[in-house]
Design a protein around this motif. Structure first.
Motif, short mmCIF file in Angstrom:
data_model
loop_
_atom_site.label_atom_id
_atom_site.label_comp_id
_atom_site.label_asym_id
_atom_site.label_seq_id
_atom_site.Cartn_x
_atom_site.Cartn_y
_atom_site.Cartn_z
N PRO A 167 0.84 -1.22 0.00
CA PRO A 167 0.00 0.00 0.00
C PRO A 167 0.86 1.25 0.00
N LEU A 168 0.40 2.26 -0.70
CA LEU A 168 1.17 3.50 -0.82
C LEU A 168 0.78 4.54 0.22
N VAL A 169 -0.38 4.39 0.84
CA VAL A 169 -0.84 5.31 1.88
C VAL A 169 -1.50 4.51 2.99
N GLY A 170 -1.78 5.20 4.10
CA GLY A 170 -2.44 4.56 5.22
C GLY A 170 -3.92 4.90 5.26
N ILE A 171 -4.49 4.86 6.45
CA ILE A 171 -5.91 5.11 6.66
C ILE A 171 -6.25 6.57 6.34
N THR A 172 -7.48 6.82 5.94
CA THR A 172 -7.89 8.20 5.66
C THR A 172 -7.96 9.00 6.96
N HIS A 208 -4.78 10.94 3.43
CA HIS A 208 -4.47 9.68 4.10
C HIS A 208 -3.27 9.88 5.04
N GLN A 209 -3.23 9.05 6.09
CA GLN A 209 -2.00 8.95 6.86
C GLN A 209 -0.97 8.22 5.99
N GLY A 210 0.28 8.30 6.41
CA GLY A 210 1.33 7.63 5.65
C GLY A 210 1.31 6.12 5.84
N PRO A 211 2.07 5.38 5.02
CA PRO A 211 2.01 3.91 5.06
C PRO A 211 3.05 3.24 5.96
N LEU A 212 3.95 4.02 6.59
CA LEU A 212 5.06 3.39 7.32
C LEU A 212 4.60 2.51 8.47
N TRP A 213 3.49 2.90 9.14
CA TRP A 213 3.01 2.05 10.23
C TRP A 213 2.51 0.72 9.68
N THR A 214 1.89 0.73 8.52
CA THR A 214 1.46 -0.52 7.89
C THR A 214 2.65 -1.42 7.61
N TYR A 215 3.73 -0.82 7.10
CA TYR A 215 4.93 -1.61 6.79
C TYR A 215 5.53 -2.22 8.06
#
Length: 742
Positions: free
Chosen positions: A318-323, A330-337
């Motif tokens: 994913p390129l972005v996080g939650i809206t 969107h929030q950023g995706p680093l927490w997802t990673y």
């Protein structure tokens, strides 16, 4: 005339002391032909003209500070005297003192080194003789054990506790502040070991001379006054240099492995480190306490868990996080990673995210200590660490595996890099930009930090500060740009296909939002509804401040807040100048005030905003308490207050009924609800739907979806006969089963 004595000084930053010392030689060297050799170790303060005009004087100027031992070797290499007097510039000699030293040395050819009795400025006899600092003695003499057990045999042997310091005697080591040696012996032994920048060089020197069969003589008939520590007041540098030289000494005389073990023991087992370890153990205990039951696991967290799971299973990154509250952002995706890596390692166990953020919370305590220590003092660092480790609000944040959990640690990194940048190290400016990009990836609201950072740069640049002007160097700008882009690559890729909503549109919107709120603030504030909201914002910050500082008492929290405001106000009034804007306390204030104003203007009370304030508020509180502790008779009362706050906050956290968060529902309750659902499905397909407050958001049931998937039976994406309707309140979870007739 043949020169009998060469007086060698290694000079650094003490022009007045050097002048006084040289002047005292006139009476101390009665009837002795002598010369003065000064080795200027690249001192920021120049030698006075008065010294330059003296006869029989030679000055060696170094381009760098090469250390004390090497400086003495340089002086000795050009010395013409038969004897060498090696002296610190802050030593003053009594009348005929050097004459007596020289006479004694000439009377006995077996004397290799002779030293006078050193007197302090308060007429006290200084510690100028010692035993050899072998590892066995050092483990006691240089550790906290030597402080709490002063008369232990090892320390007694090293410090020569039982020796009569008014009696002439042979010793192992004399202090390097003042000693006399015959030049032929100095040359024969090879001078000082230049691996020792400062400290321990005299012990090594005396040992080698003694090994050659000569005596090291302490001669108290001769006295000299020593003003200790005038060349540098940097305690941290002194401690670091001392430890480095001590390790080199251990390595030289005991070997690498014993030296490593000994130095580790001495550096690690200090009172401050032991106290810090205790605080870290307490932090770990509180962060992990009943985490498997009490972890927070709301719907938005479920969104990240599902996103991280899908990333692992599908391979699609994913390129972005939650809206955010504005759905185009969107929030950023680093927490997802990060979460994907944690879930992959733990076989998708939902508790693994909580254990990770709990560990992150403990690590943050370490960096709170380090920043408090570096900005102010070791005591401020320890108080900060204790308050941070036991704060109920911070512990809730640490136990919640969410994109806001890493923010305090990243905020510490940002403040630390700005602090080092404005201290003159421009290399930390690109690191500041890196932390801004990382913070963007975890929480969009953290971009409020651009305002205090920009404010500091503008004021510094207008004040013609070198650290601000240096930012405009091409290399610094390019490095900053590269470090900003690196964490932003996924978002920038997303932006290309979404009209740059995440960066350019967001930047324009936040400027518009800020300035429109400023322009309309006066009229907005007059509206009764806005006044009510303003009051609610005050109440929001007040309640959370209490949870942050002292959850058990609003009155005590208010008192601490009032004392902090009074202390800050007094400090700012006392230090009213532009340069004071760049002091450590001012830096922390800027990183609190400007974001606070921004959030008030935005008129949004959100718990996601709070973590950026945790480190600054805690360190300022510790700074205030430490300031009061400096007052006579107030040290112990404030110390008791600090431990009282920490103890009661700890009890508050351990009391499940009191510390239950605003979300109202723990992980164990959600897990039990999910198990109930799966039990009632009897293996059939089912659906999940939310009801009540918050159910209008898509993420409301995503935490339940992840838990059911983890337990082996996720809800069906198609219509199913069984529909479970989930309602949440402060009292718990209600699950209603509904049979749908097709």
């Amino acid at each position: 005339m043949k020169i009998k004595l060469s007086v060698i000084y290694v000079y650094y930053n003490t022009p007045e002391e050097l002048s006084a010392s040289i002047k005292s030689l006139e009476q101390a060297c009665a009837e002795i032909s002598y010369e003065v050799v000064i080795v200027d170790n690249n001192s920021p303060k120049s030698i006075t003209e008065e010294i330059y005009n003296r006869p029989n004087l030679r000055i060696i100027k170094n381009k760098v500070n090469c250390g004390y031992g090497k400086g003495l070797n340089q002086g000795a290499s050009v010395a013409k005297g038969e004897y060498l007097l090696l002296a610190n510039p802050d030593v003053k000699f009594a009348a005929n003192s050097i004459k007596y030293l020289l006479g004694k040395m000439e009377s006995n050819s077996k004397i290799g080194v002779i030293a006078p009795q050193l007197i302090g400025e308060k007429e006290n006899i200084l510690q100028s003789i010692s035993g050899m600092p072998y590892l066995s003695q050092s483990l006691f003499a240089f550790s906290f054990l030597g402080k709490i057990w002063r008369k232990n045999p090892f320390s007694a042997k090293y410090h020569n506790i039982n020796l009569d310091r008014n009696k002439e005697q042979e010793v192992d080591v004399v202090g390097g502040a003042c000693m006399m040696v015959k030049k032929s012996i100095f040359d024969k032994v090879g001078g000082f070991d230049e691996r020792f920048f400062m400290y321990f060089e005299e012990a090594d020197f005396c040992f080698r001379i003694k090994k050659m069969g000569y005596k090291i003589l302490y001669f108290p008939k001769t006295k000299a006054t020593h003003s200790v520590g005038r060349s540098t007041q940097d305690k941290a540098w002194i401690e670091k240099t001392f430890e480095q030289s001590r390790f080199k000494f251990f390595k030289k005389y005991h070997g690498l492995i014993p030296a490593l073990l000994g130095e580790f023991a001495l550096r690690f087992f200090k009172p401050a480190n032991i106290l810090l370890l205790t605080i870290l153990a307490l932090s770990a205990f509180l962060n992990l306490y009943k985490l498997n039951e009490q972890m927070i696991f709301i719907g938005d967290q479920g969104w990240f868990y599902l996103s991280a799971r899908d990333m692992i299973l599908s391979g699609n990154i994913p390129l972005v996080g939650i809206t955010s509250s504005h759905t185009w952002l969107h929030q950023g995706p680093l927490w997802t990673y990060l979460l994907a890596l944690i879930l992959w390692i733990s076989s998708y166990n939902p508790l693994s995210g909580g254990y990770f953020t709990a560990l992150l919370g403990v690590i943050t305590v370490v960096f709170v200590y380090k920043l408090g220590k570096e900005m102010f003092s070791k005591r401020v660092g320890l108080i900060s660490a204790l308050l941070y480790a036991t704060s109920p609000l911070i512990i809730i944040n640490s136990q919640m595996p969410y994109h806001t959990s890493p923010i305090p640690l990243l905020t510490l990194g940002l403040i630390n890099s700005v602090f080092k940048w404005i201290k003159g190290d421009v290399r930390f400016f690109p690191i500041t930009i890196l932390f801004m990009a990382l913070l963007y990836n975890f929480e969009l609201a953290t971009q409020i930090f651009w305002f205090p950072t920009g404010f500091i740069f503008i004021v510094g640049f207008m004040g013609k500060k070198q650290w601000a002007k240096a930012v405009l160097r091409t290399g610094i700008l390019l490095t900053s740009l590269a470090l900003f882009i690196l964490p932003m690559i996924p978002i920038l890729i997303y932006d290309i296909n979404h009209k740059f909503a995440q960066t350019l549109k967001f930047f324009i919107w936040i400027q518009y939002r800020t300035f429109s709120q400023l322009l309309n603030f006066k009229n907005t504030f007059l509206l009764s509804k806005s006044q009510e909201f303003f009051s609610s914002m005050i109440n929001f910050f007040s309640v959370n401040y209490q949870q942050l500082i002292f959850a058990q008492s609003n009155l005590v929290s208010l008192l601490i807040l009032s004392l902090s405001i009074v202390g800050i106000t007094f400090y700012l009034l006392k230090n009213r100048n532009v340069n004071n804007l760049f002091s450590p306390i001012s830096l922390l204030i800027i990183f609190i005030i400007i974001p606070s104003v921004g959030f008030f203007l935005n008129m949004t009370a959100s718990g996601a905003y709070l973590p950026i304030f945790f480190p600054s508020v805690i360190i300022i509180t510790a700074w205030m308490l430490d300031g009061i502790m400096h007052r006579k008779y107030l040290f112990f009362p404030i110390l008791v207050l600090v431990f009282y706050i920490a103890a009661l906050n700890t009890l508050f956290v351990l009391d499940k009924a009191k510390s239950k968060p605003a979300y109202g529902i723990y992980f164990s309750e959600r897990l039990n609800a999910v198990k109930t659902i799966l039990k009632e499905t009897n293996g059939e397909d089912y659906g999940i739907k939310g009801n009540g407050s918050g159910s209008q958001f898509e993420s409301f049931t995503m935490n339940y979806e992840y838990l059911t998937w983890w337990l082996g039976k996720p809800p069906s994406k198609n219509s199913a006969k069984n529909l479970f309707i989930i309602s949440e309140s402060k009292d718990g979870i209600v699950v209603d089963k509904k049979i749908i007739n097709k």
